[in-house]
Every structure is written in structure tokens, then in C-alpha cells.
Design a protein around this motif. Structure first.
Motif, mmCIF file in Angstrom:
data_model
loop_
_atom_site.group_PDB
_atom_site.id
_atom_site.type_symbol
_atom_site.label_atom_id
_atom_site.label_comp_id
_atom_site.label_asym_id
_atom_site.label_seq_id
_atom_site.Cartn_x
_atom_site.Cartn_y
_atom_site.Cartn_z
ATOM 1 N N UNK A 194 0.807 -1.160 0.035
ATOM 2 C CA UNK A 194 0.066 -0.063 -0.134
ATOM 3 C C UNK A 194 0.855 1.291 -0.006
ATOM 4 N N UNK A 195 2.009 1.082 0.295
ATOM 5 C CA UNK A 195 3.046 2.403 0.357
ATOM 6 C C UNK A 195 3.417 2.609 -1.209
ATOM 7 N N UNK A 196 3.212 1.701 -1.880
ATOM 8 C CA UNK A 196 3.441 1.580 -3.563
ATOM 9 C C UNK A 196 4.744 1.888 -4.109
ATOM 10 N N UNK A 197 5.912 1.238 -3.418
ATOM 11 C CA UNK A 197 7.160 1.183 -3.866
ATOM 12 C C UNK A 197 6.894 -0.316 -4.563
ATOM 13 N N UNK A 198 8.424 -0.860 -4.711
ATOM 14 C CA UNK A 198 8.609 -1.872 -5.770
ATOM 15 C C UNK A 198 9.092 -3.199 -4.880
ATOM 16 N N UNK A 199 8.999 -4.470 -5.415
ATOM 17 C CA UNK A 199 9.291 -5.492 -4.622
ATOM 18 C C UNK A 199 11.018 -5.259 -4.285
ATOM 19 N N UNK A 200 11.272 -5.915 -3.097
ATOM 20 C CA UNK A 200 12.562 -6.349 -2.766
ATOM 21 C C UNK A 200 13.240 -5.893 -1.366
ATOM 22 N N UNK A 201 12.141 -5.508 -0.468
ATOM 23 C CA UNK A 201 12.444 -5.463 0.983
ATOM 24 C C UNK A 201 11.294 -5.489 1.430
ATOM 25 N N UNK A 202 11.307 -5.918 2.872
ATOM 26 C CA UNK A 202 10.032 -5.522 3.826
ATOM 27 C C UNK A 202 10.600 -4.848 5.191
ATOM 28 N N UNK A 203 9.557 -4.629 6.037
ATOM 29 C CA UNK A 203 9.925 -4.203 7.298
ATOM 30 C C UNK A 203 9.105 -4.422 8.373
ATOM 31 N N UNK A 204 9.612 -4.566 9.681
ATOM 32 C CA UNK A 204 9.047 -4.919 10.779
ATOM 33 C C UNK A 204 9.128 -3.446 11.531
ATOM 34 N N UNK A 205 7.763 -3.023 11.952
ATOM 35 C CA UNK A 205 7.734 -2.039 13.115
ATOM 36 C C UNK A 205 7.352 -2.701 14.555
ATOM 37 N N UNK A 206 8.463 -2.400 15.385
ATOM 38 C CA UNK A 206 8.210 -3.212 16.622
ATOM 39 C C UNK A 206 8.535 -2.211 17.773
ATOM 40 N N UNK A 207 7.573 -2.822 18.837
ATOM 41 C CA UNK A 207 7.828 -2.207 20.136
ATOM 42 C C UNK A 207 9.400 -2.372 20.655
ATOM 43 N N UNK A 208 9.778 -1.521 20.881
ATOM 44 C CA UNK A 208 11.275 -1.489 21.463
ATOM 45 C C UNK A 208 11.677 -2.397 22.601
#
Length: 358
Positions: A194-208
Motif C-alpha cells: 500500500x505504500x506503493x513501492x517496488x519489490x525487494x525488501x520488507x519491514x517490521x515495526x516493533x515495540x522497542x
């Protein structure tokens, strides 16, 4: 120039300016890349989620979204822990496959693909498995297009000290998610959704605080999200191993375009309008949706074959010649095909699609 409009849930159609952002080369050791692009992306992800960097953080990881789901499960669930997975489609079931490969102590509750995961689902499962320490589920299950009730599940988890892991692969950036309010400890998504970039990486948003507990837990060197996070913190955006520089720069551009559109709330409205135009148009042609409207999300829509004689391959190829690419179905006991509503796609594009199908 586009060869066709990609009406799938990721990879998806991107803007020309996102694609043009990949024309420049970048050095993985350079400040201009690590501090001015990677570090900014990590900060912007928290801003999109409405989170304070004192309490939350973000980790970028090479690979597809599944890499990030695997990395998260592999680094958060210790041998003595018990993981509960609530699934109602291919991507929830895939969490079970990952847990099996990693020999985690887990239980998989697998519902029918058209049955929503609700608070009651979680309540029943937790009563059956009271030793649960971690609960994982998919928010937007693109097997069908169904959106699960993470809000209800969060309500059931409140006060239980259970780590909440959400695969928001196809919803983050496109559907508002109050991660802090819902007590989500790890949210996983990918650049090409949905951020509308291209394939190649992902991300994790985490509680510190929860991420700190992952030190030394990972079963994989390259998928160790704690070590990846630590390297990025100490190196001011430096990845442990070669990063997909062109893809990262395109994602930076995509984030700017999300902000220009008005943020997640405005993008959500566009996606809903795309879905409305699509569904009304398809129903006017005699097609039926798989899901009832109250379970359907705006990300991707499943349609039943209109007749036993329907030839999806021919339908697909003829649409492709008209400039549209769609997805085959993925449900186990119904003949369906799917049409995505996300990406650099607008209601007028959906109207053109309906005319092409007509």
C-alpha cells in the motif's frame, strides 16, 4: 511507459516517478544513502503508524514479505514460548508452515477462507491453549480479500501479556491501523504494497522493549531482526548485508507521494472508491463477489466464475491485451478470480476496466 495496469495486491502498479527514482545508483557505505534515505525511511514508517520512536522502532530487511514474517516469528518465539496462529487463508497457513520449519511450539487454528477472525475466535482459542505467549494473525488476507478484526482480537489480548504479531502486509499504509492502541508488538509489511513501492525488501515495526527480548533468539543469520536493527542503529542506516539500493530509493519516493496524497486516511478513501466502482460495475455485468460486503476489504476483491464454462485463462489473456492484468483465485473450494484495487490506480481506471470486461 506501462505495459499494462497491474491489478494485483503486490507487486502493483507504481507511479512513473517511483520507477524513475531507480535510475540513480547508490553506495551502501555512503552517508547520502544510509542517513538521508534509509534512516529517514525508518523514521517515516513510525510517523505513518503514528508512533513515538522512544517506544517503537523499525527494521528493514531484504527479501519478500514472507522473509519478514519468517524473520519475526523466528526471532520472537523462544523455545519455551507457545505461539498461537489464527488463520483463514493461505498467508495465515503459511505462518504455520514457518513455525513447523523452525520447530516452534505452536498451535494453528485454521478457519475456512470465508470466515472472519474475530474476538470470539481468539477467545475460544486462548481458552483451549491457556499457555499461549505469542499470538500471530493476518490483517488483510489476500487469499480472498477479507479483512480480519484485529481490533476485536486486541481487545481479547488486553492485559494478558501476550506478544501480538500482525501480518499487515497488504493493509499497512492503505488502511488506518492504530498500532499503539491495539497493543501490536510486531507489525510486518512490505515495500511493494500500500505504500506503493517496488519489490525487494520488507519491514517490521516493533515495540522497542519487545525487540530487545529478541537478542540471540533468531534461528537464522540473515533473518535476525535484532542484529539487523542493531546494525542500522549503530551504522546510522547501514544494512548488515548488501541492501537493495534502487528499491530503497524508490520506496523513499513512494513515501513522499503517500504524504502528498494526504496520508493513509486519504489513500484508504481512494482504495475504497476503487473497490466500489469495481464491485458495482462487475455486478452490473452479472458477476458475484465471493464475500459478503461486510467482510470485504478494499485491497483485493474475489469474484466467482459466472458459469461452469468460464475460461479464466482466456479471460485473463483478453484482458491483458486490453491493458489489464488480474489474479487467479486462491480459495480451496470455489472457482474464483481476483482483482486488486491498490497501487497507482484510480476510480477512472476501474471504470475503464469494467468497459474492457463489458
Amino acid at each position: 511507459m506501462r505495459n499494462y495496469l497491474l491489478l494485483t495486491p503486490g507487486p502493483l502498479s507504481t507511479s512513473q516517478t517511483v520507477r524513475e527514482a531507480m535510475l540513480q545508483d547508490w553506495c551502501t557505505w555512503d552517508k547520502d544513502y544510509n542517513e538521508d534515505i534509509v534512516t529517514v525511511i525508518r523514521q517515516e514508517l513510525l510517523a505513518i503508524a503514528g508512533l513515538d520512536e522512544k517506544t517503537y522502532t523499525s527494521v528493514l530487511l531484504q527479501g519478500s514479505g514472507t522473509y519478514c514474517v519468517e524473520a519475526t516469528l523466528g526471532a520472537t518465539v523462544k523455545p519455551e514460548d507457545q505461539l498461537l496462529i489464527l488463520a483463514n487463508g493461505a498467508y495465515g497457513d503459511r505462518m504455520g508452515e514457518i513455525a513447523s520449519y523452525y520447530k516452534l511450539n505452536y498451535r494453528l487454528i485454521s478457519l475456512h477462507e470465508t470466515e472472519q477472525i474475530t474476538g470470539e475466535t481468539a477467545r475460544r482459542a486462548l481458552s483451549e491453549y491457556p499457555g499461549t505467549t505469542h499470538l500471530a494473525m493476518v490483517h488483510g488476507e489476500t487469499t480472498t480479500g477479507l479483512v480480519n478484526s484485529i481490533e476485536e482480537v486486541a481487545g481479547v489480548l488486553a492485559g494478558r501479556n501476550i506478544t501480538f504479531i500482525v501480518d499487515a502486509m497488504s493493509t499497512f499504509g492503505g488502511i488506518p491501523i492504530d498500532m499503539e492502541k491495539l497493543g501490536i508488538d510486531f507489525l510486518v509489511s512490505s515495500a511493494n504494497k500500500c505504500i506503493q513501492g517496488v519489490p525487494g525488501f520488507g519491514f517490521i515495526i516493533a515495540n522497542r522493549a519487545k525487540l530487545m527480548e529478541c537478542k540471540g533468539v533468531a534461528r537464522s543469520l540473515s533473518l535476525d531482526i535484532y542484529d539487523q536493527w542493531e546494525a542500522m542503529e549503530k551504522g546510522k542506516g547501514k544494512w548488515r548485508y548488501t541492501s537493495p539500493t534502487h528499491v530503497v530509493r524508490a520506496f523513499y519516493q513512494a513515501i513522499q507521494e503517500l504524504k502528498e496524497e494526504g496520508g493513509v486516511a486519504e489513500r484508504y478513501e481512494r482504495y475504497k472508491e476503487n473497490h466500489r466502482v469495481l464491485v458495482e460495475g462487475m455486478r452490473s455485468l452479472g458477476y458475484c463477489t465471493l464475500l459478503p460486503d461486510e467482510l470485504q476489504g478494499p485491497i483485493i476483491t474475489s469474484f466467482l466464475y459466472p458459469a461452469e464454462s468460464f475460461d479464466f485463462v482466456e479471460f485473463y489473456e483478453r484482458l491483458k491485451k486490453k491493458g489489464f492484468v488480474i489474479y487467479p483465485g486462491k480459495i480451496s473450494d470455489a472457482q474464483t478470480f481476483r482483482i486488486g484495487n491498490i497501487g497507482d490506480v484510480y476510480p477512472e481506471d476501474m471504470a475503464r476496466l469494467i468497459e474492457a470486461i463489458r
